[in-house]
Motif scaffolding. Structure first.
Motif, PDB file in Angstrom:
ATOM      1  N   GLU A  47      -6.533 -16.121  -6.241  1.00  0.00           N
ATOM      2  CA  GLU A  47      -5.835 -15.464  -7.341  1.00  0.00           C
ATOM      3  C   GLU A  47      -6.636 -14.254  -7.797  1.00  0.00           C
ATOM      4  O   GLU A  47      -7.860 -14.319  -7.913  1.00  0.00           O
ATOM      5  N   ALA A  48      -5.952 -13.164  -8.052  1.00  0.00           N
ATOM      6  CA  ALA A  48      -6.579 -11.941  -8.562  1.00  0.00           C
ATOM      7  C   ALA A  48      -6.222 -11.791 -10.028  1.00  0.00           C
ATOM      8  O   ALA A  48      -5.087 -12.037 -10.430  1.00  0.00           O
ATOM      9  N   SER A  49      -7.198 -11.382 -10.835  1.00  0.00           N
ATOM     10  CA  SER A  49      -6.969 -11.195 -12.258  1.00  0.00           C
ATOM     11  C   SER A  49      -7.986 -10.209 -12.807  1.00  0.00           C
ATOM     12  O   SER A  49      -9.033  -9.999 -12.218  1.00  0.00           O
ATOM     13  N   GLY A  50      -7.660  -9.625 -13.940  1.00  0.00           N
ATOM     14  CA  GLY A  50      -8.600  -8.728 -14.608  1.00  0.00           C
ATOM     15  C   GLY A  50      -8.302  -7.275 -14.320  1.00  0.00           C
ATOM     16  O   GLY A  50      -8.453  -6.817 -13.192  1.00  0.00           O
ATOM     17  N   GLY A  51      -7.841  -6.567 -15.307  1.00  0.00           N
ATOM     18  CA  GLY A  51      -7.571  -5.147 -15.154  1.00  0.00           C
ATOM     19  C   GLY A  51      -6.266  -4.824 -14.454  1.00  0.00           C
ATOM     20  O   GLY A  51      -6.023  -3.672 -14.095  1.00  0.00           O
ATOM     21  N   VAL A  52      -5.424  -5.816 -14.264  1.00  0.00           N
ATOM     22  CA  VAL A  52      -4.153  -5.592 -13.578  1.00  0.00           C
ATOM     23  C   VAL A  52      -3.095  -5.230 -14.613  1.00  0.00           C
ATOM     24  O   VAL A  52      -2.857  -5.968 -15.561  1.00  0.00           O
ATOM     25  N   VAL A  53      -2.479  -4.079 -14.433  1.00  0.00           N
ATOM     26  CA  VAL A  53      -1.347  -3.642 -15.255  1.00  0.00           C
ATOM     27  C   VAL A  53      -0.235  -3.226 -14.296  1.00  0.00           C
ATOM     28  O   VAL A  53      -0.462  -3.096 -13.088  1.00  0.00           O
ATOM     29  N   LEU A  54       0.946  -3.030 -14.823  1.00  0.00           N
ATOM     30  CA  LEU A  54       2.078  -2.707 -13.944  1.00  0.00           C
ATOM     31  C   LEU A  54       1.797  -1.512 -13.040  1.00  0.00           C
ATOM     32  O   LEU A  54       2.165  -1.506 -11.871  1.00  0.00           O
ATOM     33  N   GLY A  55       1.122  -0.507 -13.568  1.00  0.00           N
ATOM     34  CA  GLY A  55       0.849   0.696 -12.786  1.00  0.00           C
ATOM     35  C   GLY A  55      -0.132   0.490 -11.650  1.00  0.00           C
ATOM     36  O   GLY A  55      -0.093   1.200 -10.648  1.00  0.00           O
ATOM     37  N   THR A  56      -1.040  -0.495 -11.793  1.00  0.00           N
ATOM     38  CA  THR A  56      -2.045  -0.736 -10.751  1.00  0.00           C
ATOM     39  C   THR A  56      -1.736  -1.970  -9.914  1.00  0.00           C
ATOM     40  O   THR A  56      -2.475  -2.267  -8.967  1.00  0.00           O
ATOM     41  N   LEU A  57      -0.669  -2.679 -10.235  1.00  0.00           N
ATOM     42  CA  LEU A  57      -0.339  -3.916  -9.522  1.00  0.00           C
ATOM     43  C   LEU A  57      -0.342  -3.773  -7.994  1.00  0.00           C
ATOM     44  O   LEU A  57      -0.934  -4.611  -7.306  1.00  0.00           O
ATOM     45  N   PRO A  58       0.256  -2.738  -7.426  1.00  0.00           N
ATOM     46  CA  PRO A  58       0.260  -2.633  -5.963  1.00  0.00           C
ATOM     47  C   PRO A  58      -1.142  -2.616  -5.333  1.00  0.00           C
ATOM     48  O   PRO A  58      -1.319  -3.082  -4.210  1.00  0.00           O
ATOM     49  N   GLN A  59      -2.134  -2.126  -6.054  1.00  0.00           N
ATOM     50  CA  GLN A  59      -3.501  -2.081  -5.526  1.00  0.00           C
ATOM     51  C   GLN A  59      -4.098  -3.479  -5.382  1.00  0.00           C
ATOM     52  O   GLN A  59      -5.039  -3.671  -4.625  1.00  0.00           O
ATOM     53  N   PHE A  60      -3.568  -4.451  -6.122  1.00  0.00           N
ATOM     54  CA  PHE A  60      -4.112  -5.804  -6.110  1.00  0.00           C
ATOM     55  C   PHE A  60      -3.365  -6.728  -5.152  1.00  0.00           C
ATOM     56  O   PHE A  60      -3.761  -7.870  -4.972  1.00  0.00           O
ATOM     57  N   LEU A  61      -2.300  -6.262  -4.552  1.00  0.00           N
ATOM     58  CA  LEU A  61      -1.537  -7.063  -3.601  1.00  0.00           C
ATOM     59  C   LEU A  61      -2.110  -6.891  -2.204  1.00  0.00           C
ATOM     60  O   LEU A  61      -2.515  -5.795  -1.833  1.00  0.00           O
ATOM     61  N   GLY A  62      -2.151  -7.976  -1.456  1.00  0.00           N
ATOM     62  CA  GLY A  62      -2.664  -7.890  -0.096  1.00  0.00           C
ATOM     63  C   GLY A  62      -2.501  -9.196   0.643  1.00  0.00           C
ATOM     64  O   GLY A  62      -2.106 -10.215   0.067  1.00  0.00           O
ATOM     65  N   PRO A  63      -2.802  -9.190   1.922  1.00  0.00           N
ATOM     66  CA  PRO A  63      -2.555 -10.366   2.766  1.00  0.00           C
ATOM     67  C   PRO A  63      -3.395 -11.587   2.411  1.00  0.00           C
ATOM     68  O   PRO A  63      -3.018 -12.705   2.776  1.00  0.00           O
ATOM     69  N   HIS A  64      -4.497 -11.420   1.715  1.00  0.00           N
ATOM     70  CA  HIS A  64      -5.359 -12.556   1.392  1.00  0.00           C
ATOM     71  C   HIS A  64      -5.254 -12.969  -0.068  1.00  0.00           C
ATOM     72  O   HIS A  64      -5.936 -13.894  -0.507  1.00  0.00           O
ATOM     73  N   ILE A  65      -4.386 -12.301  -0.823  1.00  0.00           N
ATOM     74  CA  ILE A  65      -4.173 -12.600  -2.237  1.00  0.00           C
ATOM     75  C   ILE A  65      -2.889 -13.418  -2.348  1.00  0.00           C
ATOM     76  O   ILE A  65      -1.823 -12.967  -1.935  1.00  0.00           O
ATOM     77  N   ASP A  66      -2.994 -14.620  -2.923  1.00  0.00           N
ATOM     78  CA  ASP A  66      -1.823 -15.485  -3.056  1.00  0.00           C
ATOM     79  C   ASP A  66      -1.119 -15.321  -4.407  1.00  0.00           C
ATOM     80  O   ASP A  66       0.099 -15.459  -4.490  1.00  0.00           O
ATOM     81  N   VAL A  67      -1.900 -15.047  -5.455  1.00  0.00           N
ATOM     82  CA  VAL A  67      -1.363 -14.975  -6.814  1.00  0.00           C
ATOM     83  C   VAL A  67      -2.054 -13.831  -7.550  1.00  0.00           C
ATOM     84  O   VAL A  67      -3.257 -13.629  -7.374  1.00  0.00           O
ATOM     85  N   VAL A  68      -1.294 -13.099  -8.375  1.00  0.00           N
ATOM     86  CA  VAL A  68      -1.873 -12.066  -9.231  1.00  0.00           C
ATOM     87  C   VAL A  68      -1.499 -12.399 -10.674  1.00  0.00           C
ATOM     88  O   VAL A  68      -0.325 -12.604 -10.976  1.00  0.00           O
ATOM     89  N   SER A  69      -2.490 -12.477 -11.540  1.00  0.00           N
ATOM     90  CA  SER A  69      -2.263 -12.731 -12.963  1.00  0.00           C
ATOM     91  C   SER A  69      -2.404 -11.429 -13.737  1.00  0.00           C
ATOM     92  O   SER A  69      -3.318 -10.652 -13.481  1.00  0.00           O
TER      93      SER A  69
END
Length: 86
Positions: A47-69
């Motif tokens: 799971e990825a978390s911390g500093g994620v906002v709608l504008g930066t969400l695509p930067q936190f998505l990837g093949p090894h990330i299952d969940v973004v908070s």
């Protein structure tokens, strides 16, 4: 288990954590850490978390990330003050 670096994440996964939360990682570091965790422990949810906002969400998505908070959904919600009088 909330982790602030890749060593903590790997230790948590090795100890049997079902979910490893990579908190406050820069996107590049996040993807590198997630890849290492998934390579060593493929069944662990990352799971990825911390500093994620709608504008930066695509930067936190990837093949090894299952969940973004996204804490911004609740941290910036306006308050409502109300009372119920019977």
């Amino acid at each position: 288990v909330e982790c602030s670096n890749v060593a903590e994440a790997l230790a948590a996964a090795k100890a049997g954590a079902d979910i490893v939360l990579l908190d406050n990682f820069a996107p590049q570091e996040l993807h590198e850490a997630a890849a290492q965790v998934k390579a060593a422990h493929p069944t662990v949810t990352v799971e990825a978390s911390g500093g994620v906002v709608l504008g930066t969400l695509p930067q936190f998505l990837g093949p090894h990330i299952d969940v973004v908070s996204m804490g911004c959904l609740t941290h910036s919600a306006p308050a409502l003050d109300f009372a119920l009088r019977v």
